[in-house]
Design a protein around this motif. Structure first.
Motif, PDB file in Angstrom:
ATOM      1  N   SER A  26       0.840  -1.108  -0.075  1.00  0.00           N
ATOM      2  CA  SER A  26       0.058   0.015  -0.063  1.00  0.00           C
ATOM      3  C   SER A  26       0.838   1.375   0.051  1.00  0.00           C
ATOM      4  N   VAL A  27       0.004   2.270  -0.400  1.00  0.00           N
ATOM      5  CA  VAL A  27       0.841   3.756  -0.253  1.00  0.00           C
ATOM      6  C   VAL A  27      -0.127   4.422   0.738  1.00  0.00           C
ATOM      7  N   ILE A  28       0.581   4.990   1.655  1.00  0.00           N
ATOM      8  CA  ILE A  28      -0.255   5.686   2.693  1.00  0.00           C
ATOM      9  C   ILE A  28       0.299   6.921   3.042  1.00  0.00           C
ATOM     10  N   GLU A  29      -0.411   7.838   3.303  1.00  0.00           N
ATOM     11  CA  GLU A  29      -0.098   9.202   3.634  1.00  0.00           C
ATOM     12  C   GLU A  29      -0.366   9.295   5.377  1.00  0.00           C
ATOM     13  N   ILE A  30       0.743   9.389   6.076  1.00  0.00           N
ATOM     14  CA  ILE A  30       0.714   9.504   7.482  1.00  0.00           C
ATOM     15  C   ILE A  30       0.938  10.737   8.390  1.00  0.00           C
ATOM     16  N   ILE A  31      -0.134  11.293   8.884  1.00  0.00           N
ATOM     17  CA  ILE A  31      -0.120  12.631   9.484  1.00  0.00           C
ATOM     18  C   ILE A  31      -0.517  12.578  10.869  1.00  0.00           C
ATOM     19  N   GLU A  32       0.380  13.564  11.720  1.00  0.00           N
ATOM     20  CA  GLU A  32       0.182  13.662  13.087  1.00  0.00           C
ATOM     21  C   GLU A  32      -1.284  14.289  13.160  1.00  0.00           C
ATOM     22  N   LYS A  33      -1.866  13.781  14.353  1.00  0.00           N
ATOM     23  CA  LYS A  33      -3.322  14.438  14.277  1.00  0.00           C
ATOM     24  C   LYS A  33      -3.470  15.763  14.948  1.00  0.00           C
ATOM     25  N   ASP A  34      -2.397  16.272  15.401  1.00  0.00           N
ATOM     26  CA  ASP A  34      -2.423  17.678  15.652  1.00  0.00           C
ATOM     27  C   ASP A  34      -2.263  18.659  14.544  1.00  0.00           C
ATOM     28  N   PHE A  35      -1.902  17.954  13.364  1.00  0.00           N
ATOM     29  CA  PHE A  35      -1.777  18.893  11.976  1.00  0.00           C
ATOM     30  C   PHE A  35      -3.287  18.636  11.349  1.00  0.00           C
ATOM     31  N   ILE A  36      -4.278  18.118  11.723  1.00  0.00           N
ATOM     32  CA  ILE A  36      -5.453  17.867  11.161  1.00  0.00           C
ATOM     33  C   ILE A  36      -6.266  18.867  10.748  1.00  0.00           C
ATOM     34  N   GLU A  37      -6.111  20.149  11.450  1.00  0.00           N
ATOM     35  CA  GLU A  37      -7.032  21.415  11.545  1.00  0.00           C
ATOM     36  C   GLU A  37      -6.409  22.003  10.147  1.00  0.00           C
TER      37      GLU A  37
END
Length: 385
Positions: A257-268
């Motif tokens: 798979s190819v997955i984008e992984i982002i810290e929750k703090d940056f979701i806004e």
């Protein structure tokens, strides 16, 4: 907020949305008064909503018939919001409110589902010991999940009574190579890689670019798959509010798979710059709830063929939420299906029953394939109780 959307008054005893009717293209936020949702498919279970709650969103955004009848129990005032306007919302507090609402509803129905398939209700509150969990994943071919659970135990629970057994197990367990960075926040993930485990929750949001990720939980000494998500799905691990251990999950890539992984703090920040993300985020959350409700409906019927039809229907609805491919290959094994439905039927009986269902066939790898999902949906919509 009130200036942006239409404020509507609805009289007491009005049927606002009716069970099994086609969804409308809008939903409501209650600003005054109370309503009741009647859920006939689950022990006539009623849910009461009040000021600040949201009604009608789940069915409207995924265009599925309403799963409840919702009636005003007193005169109410609501804000009417059209689904097409969701991607235009620039109010993070409103997006957060919708997200929290969906998480709450998801957890409510998951708890009902897990309660239905758990033979010993004590197991809703107590998981197997960590060493047993690691062995269950290992025995079912999820080696990296086993490794991650052992590693987490060694880091977090040094005084665990099984710590020496865990240390021996991890020595003989080879982890899958770590994801490779393709671009900023985007990684290539090998089949079998464990993104997070039941004992080490994640602080990241996972956006599947390509591939598939399965979400599992150990229940009654079996790995029960909550769902297998494909491209465009957003996996948001959250700490459950309810003290139900099955709500804790393990995420495993079931294919490269190819997955984008982002810290929750940056979701806004993502929400502020990407309107499509908002729509997909809410749509995926609503689909997960609908998927859980369909599984509860499958559990409620007696006939094996109808159970399987409803379950396959739920798989297809998840698989085609973002991509409308005519041909579908499902990654659920026969054991997955038995665990989801909590049935003890022999594998050959499951195979035979599946092969008798129109538009379904089993390929050489024992995967379920549907050559034309639209034909399947038309054929079997009447079976969805």
């Amino acid at each position: 907020m009130e200036q942006q959307y239409n404020k509507i008054t609805i009289k007491k005893s009005t049927i606002i949305f009716k069970y099994k009717e086609p969804a409308k293209d809008y939903f409501y936020i209650i600003i005054k008064g109370k309503v009741t949702a009647y859920n006939v498919f689950y022990q006539n279970y009623d849910i009461h909503y009040k000021e600040g709650d949201i009604i009608g969103l789940i069915s409207s955004i995924i265009n599925e018939p309403y799963y409840s009848t919702i009636e005003s129990t007193e005169d109410i005032e609501v804000l009417k919001i059209y689904v097409q306007d969701l991607s235009k919302i620039d109010n993070y507090n409103l997006i957060n409110k919708i997200s929290n609402y969906l998480s709450s509803i998801f957890e409510t129905w998951l708890s009902k589902y897990y309660s239905s398939i758990t033979k010993n209700k004590v197991n809703l509150y107590n998981k197997e010991d960590i060493f047993t969990m690691a062995n269950i994943y290992r025995d079912n071919g999820f080696i990296d999940a086993s490794y991650k659970i052992c590693n987490g135990c060694i880091k977090l629970f040094k005084n665990d009574i099984h710590i020496n057994e865990v240390k021996k197990l991890i020595i003989n367990t080879r982890p899958i190579e770590k994801p490779k960075r393709i671009e900023e926040n985007v990684y290539s993930v090998k089949k079998g890689y464990c993104l997070y485990s039941e004992i080490e929750p994640s602080s990241y949001i996972y956006i599947i670019r390509t591939g598939k990720v399965g979400i599992y939980s150990i229940i009654d000494s079996k790995p029960v798959v909550r769902s297998i998500y494909s491209s465009n799905y957003i996996i948001n691990y959250y700490k459950p509010v309810l003290d139900y251990k099955p709500l804790l999950t393990t995420a495993i890539a079931v294919e490269d798979s190819v997955i984008e992984i982002i810290e929750k703090d940056f979701i806004e920040n993502i929400i502020n710059r990407d309107n499509k993300f908002i729509n997909n985020y809410i749509k995926a959350a609503a689909a997960k709830i609908n998927n859980t409700i369909l599984k509860i409906k499958a559990l409620s019927v007696k006939e094996l063929n109808v159970k399987l039809i409803i379950l396959i229907y739920s798989f297809i609805k998840m698989e085609t939420l973002f991509e409308k491919n005519k041909n579908i290959r499902l990654y659920y094994s026969i054991n997955d299906i038995k665990n989801i439905l909590n049935i003890d039927s022999p594998n050959n009986k499951i195979f035979q029953t599946l092969e008798e269902i129109k538009h379904i066939r089993i390929d050489k790898s024992e995967n379920i394939t549907i050559n034309n999902y639209e034909n399947f949906l038309r054929e079997y919509e009447n079976y969805i109780v």
